[in-house]
Design an enzyme around this catalytic site. Structure first.
Site, PDB file in Angstrom:
ATOM      1  N   LYS A   1       0.860  -1.179   0.000  1.00 17.66           N
ATOM      2  CA  LYS A   1       0.000   0.000   0.000  1.00 17.66           C
ATOM      3  C   LYS A   1       0.902   1.236   0.000  1.00 17.66           C
ATOM      4  O   LYS A   1       1.457   1.624   1.023  1.00 17.66           O
ATOM      5  CB  LYS A   1      -0.921  -0.024   1.228  1.00 17.66           C
ATOM      6  CG  LYS A   1      -2.075   0.992   1.159  1.00 17.66           C
ATOM      7  CD  LYS A   1      -1.618   2.347   1.624  1.00 17.66           C
ATOM      8  CE  LYS A   1      -2.723   3.375   1.583  1.00 17.66           C
ATOM      9  NZ  LYS A   1      -2.195   4.751   1.737  1.00 17.66           N
TER      10      LYS A   1
ATOM     11  N   GLU B   1       9.315   1.648  11.191  1.00 17.51           N
ATOM     12  CA  GLU B   1      10.384   2.639  11.039  1.00 17.51           C
ATOM     13  C   GLU B   1       9.708   3.992  11.024  1.00 17.51           C
ATOM     14  O   GLU B   1       9.008   4.341  10.070  1.00 17.51           O
ATOM     15  CB  GLU B   1      11.181   2.381   9.764  1.00 17.51           C
ATOM     16  CG  GLU B   1      12.518   3.101   9.743  1.00 17.51           C
ATOM     17  CD  GLU B   1      12.444   4.450   9.063  1.00 17.51           C
ATOM     18  OE1 GLU B   1      12.318   5.461   9.808  1.00 17.51           O
ATOM     19  OE2 GLU B   1      12.506   4.504   7.836  1.00 17.51           O
TER      20      GLU B   1
ATOM     21  N   CYS C   1      13.697  10.999   6.932  1.00 17.32           N
ATOM     22  CA  CYS C   1      13.505  10.641   8.338  1.00 17.32           C
ATOM     23  C   CYS C   1      14.811  10.643   9.110  1.00 17.32           C
ATOM     24  O   CYS C   1      14.837  10.924  10.315  1.00 17.32           O
ATOM     25  CB  CYS C   1      12.818   9.281   8.444  1.00 17.32           C
ATOM     26  SG  CYS C   1      13.723   7.933   7.639  1.00 17.32           S
TER      27      CYS C   1
ATOM     28  N   GLU D   1       9.261  16.449  15.046  1.00 14.03           N
ATOM     29  CA  GLU D   1       9.736  16.289  13.670  1.00 14.03           C
ATOM     30  C   GLU D   1       8.986  17.235  12.736  1.00 14.03           C
ATOM     31  O   GLU D   1       7.763  17.194  12.642  1.00 14.03           O
ATOM     32  CB  GLU D   1       9.539  14.841  13.210  1.00 14.03           C
ATOM     33  CG  GLU D   1      10.130  14.557  11.845  1.00 14.03           C
ATOM     34  CD  GLU D   1      10.003  13.101  11.448  1.00 14.03           C
ATOM     35  OE1 GLU D   1      10.971  12.559  10.910  1.00 14.03           O
ATOM     36  OE2 GLU D   1       8.931  12.514  11.693  1.00 14.03           O
TER      37      GLU D   1
END
Length: 487
Positions: free
Chosen positions: A181, A256, A289, A384
């Site tokens: 997906k 992750e 990331c 973040e």
């Protein structure tokens, strides 16, 4: 041309799902926009629970045959997929740049070749996968990696095809079947991957691709009782929902997640190198990331470092990612751009100072930004941003540097710049991070484990760690006697 085909950068892309070896359309679609100019690239089939169920059913039906396929044959097909990627590097690069806005030159030279490498690496690793037998009081122990079953792989928009194949390749190598997906903001190269895999001889149902919004199709995939593994790369809030959804079936997860990684610059570092490492954190418009977005600099060199970094950041060329000279392209989506701008506006209102940037550009572009005068407990330091925004703080000694570096809820990566090898080893040992780079950045080897600590993730993938996750690892213990009794 079929109503389900769209042409992107001269490449025909099928916008339907790929389920059981066939293209399947949904009753509704969603609009895929290019971040370069905001124009519509495609109307993409919008999956629901029905398509999720069909994809898992197809993966389940195909699993026994693929699991029983000899290792050498699975490896041959994976290498064929790699060959197919190599033949279409230019097309894949052009489509992905249009879809997610990352630099075309990076896609051509690094990202798409890495996609092919993902398949070749895990094909080779599969063929050589062997723990080696050992004995216990004369009994033989034999470790094997049994295919687990259908896997749901949910991938992000910042490096769509590379991060998808980082999961798809080991899952297929392990003998599992896959439901992929892709992120709804960048779904197109996943569709092309399905074509390439079919051309390489991958049997129908072994790789399925379903598109749509996570809120509409995601839970139907992650809560399905026939799914044996779930791997997800993305945000912490989404990971919590996935984990809750998978809990009822005790489906193993590999997560992750986000990062707020530090770059520690000590006074004994090569400052030119350290500045270059800091500028690298603007790569992909800050949508990485692993990016070391918190720059921590020893106070005695902070003024000089800040001046050099500000000058270099201000000289970066921002613009169309298809141009060879562009350094920074657009951010992925208007919603993401607004999120980035919100973080910066709130930081400036709280007293931060913008050495460079601190504002939007034209369209979906955000100026490379460096903020100083930020508090350790401030939002801009702790959360973040996922955009081209760095903060800079100072420290006075090694202990303070480590304390600041570890003082977030994340632990994905860290970078250390120092001219002292002993200090490098000491500091690396104390940092909470899945990966530590010393005087370098983004050096990745598929033989190494990859993953995060704390809220940056659960589990490790890469090398044998990937097979450990995507398989049921079995130990068979055989007695030295007994067979002769039965002829």
């Amino acid at each position: 041309m079929s109503a389900h085909l769209t042409t992107v950068a001269g490449v025909a892309v099928d916008t339907r799902h790929f389920i059981g070896g066939e293209r399947v359309a949904s009753a509704e679609t969603f609009t895929d926009l290019s971040p370069i100019d905001g124009n519509t690239l495609a109307e993409v089939s919008r999956g629901t629970a029905a398509e999720a169920a069909a994809a898992v059913a197809a993966a389940k039906a195909a699993f026994p045959g693929w699991a029983a396929t000899p290792r050498a044959e699975r490896a041959r097909i994976l290498r064929g997929i790699a060959d197919g990627v190599d033949k279409r590097v230019e097309e894949l690069a052009a489509v992905e740049t249009a879809d997610n806005g990352a630099l075309l030159r990076s896609h051509r030279r690094g990202v798409m070749p890495r996609v092919a490498h993902n398949f070749r690496f895990f094909a080779d690793r599969l063929v050589g996968l062997d723990h080696g037998d050992f004995t216990t009081r004369g009994h033989t122990n034999h470790v094997s990696w049994d295919p687990a079953g259908p896997c749901v792989l949910i991938t992000p928009w910042n490096a769509p095809l590379m991060l998808a194949t980082w999961k798809v390749a080991p899952a297929l190598a392990a003998g599992n079947t896959v439901v992929l997906k892709p992120a709804e903001w960048s779904p197109l190269t996943a569709s092309l991957l399905a074509d390439i895999a079919t051309g390489a001889g991958l049997p129908a149902g072994v790789l399925n691709v379903v598109q749509g919004h996570g809120s509409e199709i995601g839970e139907a995939l992650t809560s399905h009782p026939d799914v044996r593994r779930i791997s997800f790369t993305g945000s912490v809030p989404t990971a919590r929902r996935i984990a809750a959804s998978a809990a009822a079936n005790l489906t193993p997860l590999s997560l992750e997640l986000g990062g707020k990684s530090p770059l520690l610059v000590f006074a004994d570092a090569d400052l030119d190198l350290a500045v270059d490492l800091a500028v690298e954190q603007y790569d992909n418009a800050g949508q990485v990331c692993l990016a070391a977005t918190r720059i921590l600099v020893e106070a005695s060199v902070a003024e000089e470092f800040t001046r050099r970094l500000g000058e270099k950041a201000a000289g970066l060329e921002q613009g169309d990612p298809r141009h060879e000279t562009t350094d920074i392209g657009p951010n992925i989506h208007p919603r993401q751009l607004e999120r980035i701008d919100g973080f910066v506006r709130r930081a400036l209102a709280a007293g931060a100072r913008a050495v460079v940037g601190g504002h939007r550009g034209e369209g979906q572009y955000y100026a490379p930004t460096l903020l100083t005068d930020v508090a350790q407990d401030s939002e801009i330091v702790q959360e973040e941003v996922f955009g081209p925004v760095l903060t800079l703080q100072t420290f006075t000694d090694e202990d303070e540097a480590v304390r600041l570096a570890n003082d977030t809820r994340f632990g994905l990566a860290a970078t250390v710049a120092t001219g002292d090898a002993e200090r490098a080893a000491r500091v690396a040992a104390r940092l909470v991070a899945g990966t530590v780079w010393v005087n370098c950045f983004f050096v990745r080897d598929l033989r190494a484990p990859f993953g995060g600590s704390r809220h940056s993730g659960v589990g490790r993938e890469g090398g044998t760690w990937s097979f450990d996750f995507y398989c049921d690892v079995k130990n068979t213990v055989t007695a030295p006697k007994g067979f002769e009794d039965h002829g």
